[in-house]
Structure formats: C-alpha cells, structure tokens
Design a protein around this motif. Structure first.
Motif, PDB file in Angstrom:
ATOM      1  N   LYS A  98       0.829  -1.090   0.139  1.00 36.67           N
ATOM      2  CA  LYS A  98       0.112   0.027  -0.062  1.00 36.67           C
ATOM      3  C   LYS A  98       0.840   1.226   0.054  1.00 36.67           C
ATOM      4  O   LYS A  98       0.459   2.235  -0.445  1.00 36.67           O
ATOM      5  N   ASP A 110       1.874   1.543  -3.730  1.00 37.50           N
ATOM      6  CA  ASP A 110       0.824   2.059  -4.518  1.00 37.50           C
ATOM      7  C   ASP A 110      -0.258   2.398  -3.587  1.00 37.50           C
ATOM      8  O   ASP A 110      -1.157   1.464  -3.266  1.00 37.50           O
ATOM      9  N   PRO A 111      -0.743   3.551  -3.290  1.00 37.43           N
ATOM     10  CA  PRO A 111      -1.741   3.842  -2.443  1.00 37.43           C
ATOM     11  C   PRO A 111      -3.153   3.451  -2.903  1.00 37.43           C
ATOM     12  O   PRO A 111      -4.084   3.288  -2.483  1.00 37.43           O
ATOM     13  N   ASN A 112      -3.342   3.197  -4.516  1.00 36.40           N
ATOM     14  CA  ASN A 112      -4.494   2.874  -5.098  1.00 36.40           C
ATOM     15  C   ASN A 112      -4.626   1.529  -5.307  1.00 36.40           C
ATOM     16  O   ASN A 112      -5.526   1.179  -6.078  1.00 36.40           O
ATOM     17  N   ILE A 113      -3.757   0.811  -4.642  1.00 37.77           N
ATOM     18  CA  ILE A 113      -4.033  -0.808  -5.073  1.00 37.77           C
ATOM     19  C   ILE A 113      -5.052  -1.290  -4.411  1.00 37.77           C
ATOM     20  O   ILE A 113      -5.579  -0.869  -3.248  1.00 37.77           O
ATOM     21  N   SER A 114      -6.061  -2.163  -5.110  1.00 30.27           N
ATOM     22  CA  SER A 114      -7.305  -2.715  -4.618  1.00 30.27           C
ATOM     23  C   SER A 114      -6.958  -4.045  -3.860  1.00 30.27           C
ATOM     24  O   SER A 114      -5.769  -4.670  -3.802  1.00 30.27           O
ATOM     25  N   GLU A 154      -5.923  -6.866  -6.129  1.00 33.04           N
ATOM     26  CA  GLU A 154      -4.573  -6.990  -6.495  1.00 33.04           C
ATOM     27  C   GLU A 154      -3.708  -7.334  -5.515  1.00 33.04           C
ATOM     28  O   GLU A 154      -2.825  -8.137  -5.680  1.00 33.04           O
TER      29      GLU A 154
END
Length: 493
Positions: free
Chosen positions: A214, A217-221, A224
């Motif tokens: 995280k 990549d703060p936008n990782i779901s 993912e």
C-alpha cells in the motif's frame, strides 16, 4: 426396522426421497415434520426452539389433515403434539425414550450361550463381565481396558511443545501406510503460500507485507493485493529471514518451505472425523471423502465450499516434528453449483459443475465432513444432475466440544448451521456454562458435586432451563446405534 432406523428415515431421508415425487405442498409438510423430529432429537434443545416447535407442530398436523384421510389419524399421530412439552418437562429424549433400553437388551441377548437356560446364561455372563470391569479398574494405566480404550476417531492428541508453531501442533493421525511422491514447483509454491497465510504466527509479517504494498501504490485494490500476496509473499518472507530481519528460529523453519518429497495417505483422523480419499471409497458402501470448508472469498457472502477428497498429503518442514497435513480436493462451483434452501436447510450440489481454480489444497484442520446422496429418479431430468449434501457430526465427547464462547472452533463460525448439533452454540449465546454442563449432566461426576437444588428443580426452572444430552446423531458411517457414541461402547447398568 428398529426405532432408530425409523428416525433415520424420518429425520434424514424423507425430505430427499420425496422431493421430486410428491407435490410441493405435500412434500413441504413432510419436510417440516422431518425437521421437527430432527430438532426435538438434537444433541441440545433450546427453550426458545421448543416453544416454537409447540406452535409449529399444531400447524403441521392441521396441514397433514388436508392430505391424509381421517382414518390415518389415531393416537400416535396426535402424540407428536405433546412431544415438545415433554421435552421441556422431562429433558433430553435419550433418558426417556426406548433407545437405551433396546440397546441394553441387545447386549443382554448376545450373552446367551445356553438356550435351555436363557435367564441363567445372561445372569452368569453379566456377573462375570461386571467382575472383569471392576477388576480392570485396578490395572496400570498402560493396560488397555474398557475404561482406557482409545476413542473411535482418536487423532493422537495435540503436540503441546511450545518449540513448534501452532500450525504444527494440530492433532492429526494418519491411517494406513503412506507412499512417497513429489510435488511440482507450482504445487509446492501454492501449498507453501497457503500454509504461510493460515499460520497464526505469520500474521504480523503478512500485515507488514500488505502495508508495504500500500505504501508503494496507495490506489492498489484488495483483489490486487491478494494476487501479489499469492505470487510474492513466500519469497518476501524468505528474503526477510536471509537478510536477518526475522531472527525467530520457528519462523525461519517455516519460511524456507516444505520438502518436495511428501507422504500420501489413504485416510486421516482429524476434528473427530475419519476421512478417506475418493479412490479408497470407490468400492465401498460408506462415503468418507466428502469435504466442506467455510470460506469468505466472494465479497461479503460466507460460502460453504463443497468438494471431494482426492489426496491426503503430509508435508515436512525443517526441524523435528514440523509436519502438517493438507487435503487436495476437487471443489464444486460455490456460485453456480450449490443451491441452499434457506427454509428447510437442504443443500444441493451440481456434481458436474467444478470450480476452475489452481488452488485445490486446504488444511486438514479446516475440513468438515459431508456425504452426498443422489435423488430418486423422477420425470425432472434437470434434478438428476444434483446431489444432496448432508453434514456429518464429529465423533467427539462432550468435554472435548466445550470451548471458550468468545473463541470460534477451528477458526470457523457455525452460526449459520441449520440444526442444534453442538454445545458451542449454547456456549456462544452464554446460555449455559461449562461448569453447569459437567456438574448436571456428566455421568462420571462425583455425587457430592450435585446440589439438592439441582435435583429438586421448581417448575418455573424446568420450563426455562437448558436440557443437554450427548445422544449420537446419524452419520454416513454408523447408523446402528442411537444411544452410544461408539459402535463398540458397552452399556452401563
């Protein structure tokens, strides 16, 4: 048929046998009657369930009068109306119905050796047996007698050595002689990652790994994250050990992964069940290869995953005694291949609908046992593709099923089970405590532990108290005895 055989039919088989044969209205009434007896004869009886049964049974009888002629209803059909009230007043059915006496008479009749003197032959054999029993109580604990015999599905006991991780201490006992085989690199990676994710001591490191993703990549779901975890987590934790960030010896042993050489068995005793592989059950009348595992993968829906056991594998890690049993299963599609009737609690499996997944493994400690049965042939061809899935109750003693009400057994929540089949359900609702169970219903408890108040209950207490027995439920392996936890267990006079 014996009376227990009749109850097996009415509690288990009637809803399945007539589902596609009778009209839905008639089948629904018979199914409700089946569930009524299932609830009344359950291991535990809750007061609220009994009160509800008192109301529902009157409605059931009225519905039956719509379909059956008046001559069908005699005193026996009317008797079911009074059964819930008897359960509230008299307690569990095991101590009031004829099962225990019929079982006792069976053992007495087997003792006859001289048919010309039947009573004398029974008395002589019974006295000799009693003398042997009392004498065996003075033997050393190492001598196996009736009092020290191993339980039916004994799993060998847990390994309480604190030098092992919790995942290596779960009790399992293999059946038969194992054979060696080798896993492929892909299978080894999948099973090693699965074991790491389900190990309690690895959870802090798993959280650390997800936090690092995280941060990158703060936008990782979440989906993912699961994909990256399955792909890279095992290598990440091994790298943490190699670089010295993790110095725990037990974590180091599991981080390097299991050996490629594994041992395959045909059977395993775990969780009070006796599992066998599909090939082992192929030419047998009983089924012990059905597996059910609770999961929470698709959104917020809790799904039960049903499958067939194909292989039982024992994986070995670094260190003495570091081994774990896993099941390789063929799973049915939980979305398109499973139908659950929420009203009656019936589960159907479409056996041709298989789950397309590269993760066939599950820990043995997570598995529950089920058996599958076909529906009778009917005009509806679509129903021929479906099997009925019936859950089996584990062969455990009462004192082994008691646990902390705040702790879920084996990491699973049984709140969605349709029947009252475990002491944990009452304990989870804080209805009854462990001390009350043991002091009031344990046959081996000393007499001085029972208070006079516990014996001379007032009427108000009897109408609102919990009644618990350890009557054995029907399973696919043993349908002969209803009052014994073990088919080899002798009666006690």
């Amino acid at each position: 048929m014996k009376s227990h055989d009749s109850h097996v039919f009415i509690e288990r088989l009637i809803p399945l046998a007539f589902r596609d044969v009778l009209p839905k209205s008639i089948w629904g009434v018979l199914t409700e009657l089946s569930l009524f007896f299932k609830e009344i004869c359950a291991t535990e009886i809750r007061p609220d369930a009994v009160e509800q049964a008192e109301i529902s049974i009157i409605e059931m009888v009225c519905k039956l009068e719509k379909f059956f002629p008046p001559a069908f209803f005699d005193v026996m059909e009317h008797l079911v109306i009074h059964i819930p009230y008897e359960a509230k007043i008299g307690g569990p059915v095991q101590y009031r119905w004829m099962y225990s006496f019929e079982r006792c008479m069976l053992f007495l009749k087997r003792k006859v050796r001289n048919k010309a003197r039947i009573e004398g032959s029974i008395c002589e054999a019974y006295i000799l047996e009693e003398i042997s029993n009392f004498t065996s109580m003075y033997f050393e604990s190492t001598v196996q007698t009736r009092w020290t015999q191993v339980p039916r599905n004994d799993d060998g006991g847990s390994n309480m050595d604190e030098n092992h991780l919790s995942i290596f201490r779960y009790p399992c006992l293999s059946i038969g002689r194992g054979s060696k085989k080798y896993l492929t690199d892909e299978e080894l990676h999948i099973v090693h990652t699965y074991i790491l994710v389900n190990c309690e001591e690895i959870e802090p490191y798993l959280q650390q790994f997800e936090d690092s993703l995280k941060e990158l990549d703060p936008n990782i779901s979440e989906d993912e994250i699961l994909i990256v975890r399955d792909k890279d987590f095992s290598r990440w934790i091994k790298n943490q050990v190699d670089t010295g960030h993790i110095r725990s010896r037990m974590i180091q042993q599991i981080a390097y992964g299991p050996s490629k050489s594994v041992t395959s068995y045909n059977g395993l005793k775990v969780n009070g069940y006796r599992f066998h592989t599909k090939d082992h059950d192929k030419n047998r009348a009983t089924m012990n290869s059905g597996v059910c595992v609770k999961g929470n993968i698709y959104g917020e829906n809790d799904l039960d995953y049903y499958g067939i056991l194909e292989e039982i594998l024992e994986l070995s890690y670094l260190g003495d005694g570091n081994s774990v049993f896993i099941f390789r299963c063929c799973w049915f599609d939980p979305i398109n291949g499973v139908k659950v009737d929420e009203r009656y609690g019936l589960v159907d499996i479409k056996y041709k609908s298989r789950l397309q997944s590269n993760k066939p493994f599950v820990l043995a400690e997570q598995a529950q046992q089920v058996y599958y049965t076909k529906y009778p042939h009917s005009g509806n061809k679509s129903n021929r593709e479906w099997w009925a899935a019936c859950k089996v109750r584990a062969k455990l003693y009462m004192n082994e099923t008691l646990h902390d009400p705040d702790e879920e057994p084996n990491g699973q929540d049984d709140s969605n089970d349709f029947y009252q089949d475990s002491v944990s359900e009452l304990r989870a609702q804080n209805v009854i405590s462990e001390d009350e169970v043991i002091s009031l219903f344990d046959a081996n408890a000393p007499m001085e532990e029972v208070n006079e108040e516990d014996i001379n209950w007032p009427m108000d207490t009897l109408l609102n108290d919990e009644f618990i027995n350890d009557n054995e439920d029907f399973d696919c392996e043993d349908s002969e005895s209803a009052c014994s936890e073990d088919e080899n267990e002798d009666y006690v006079m």
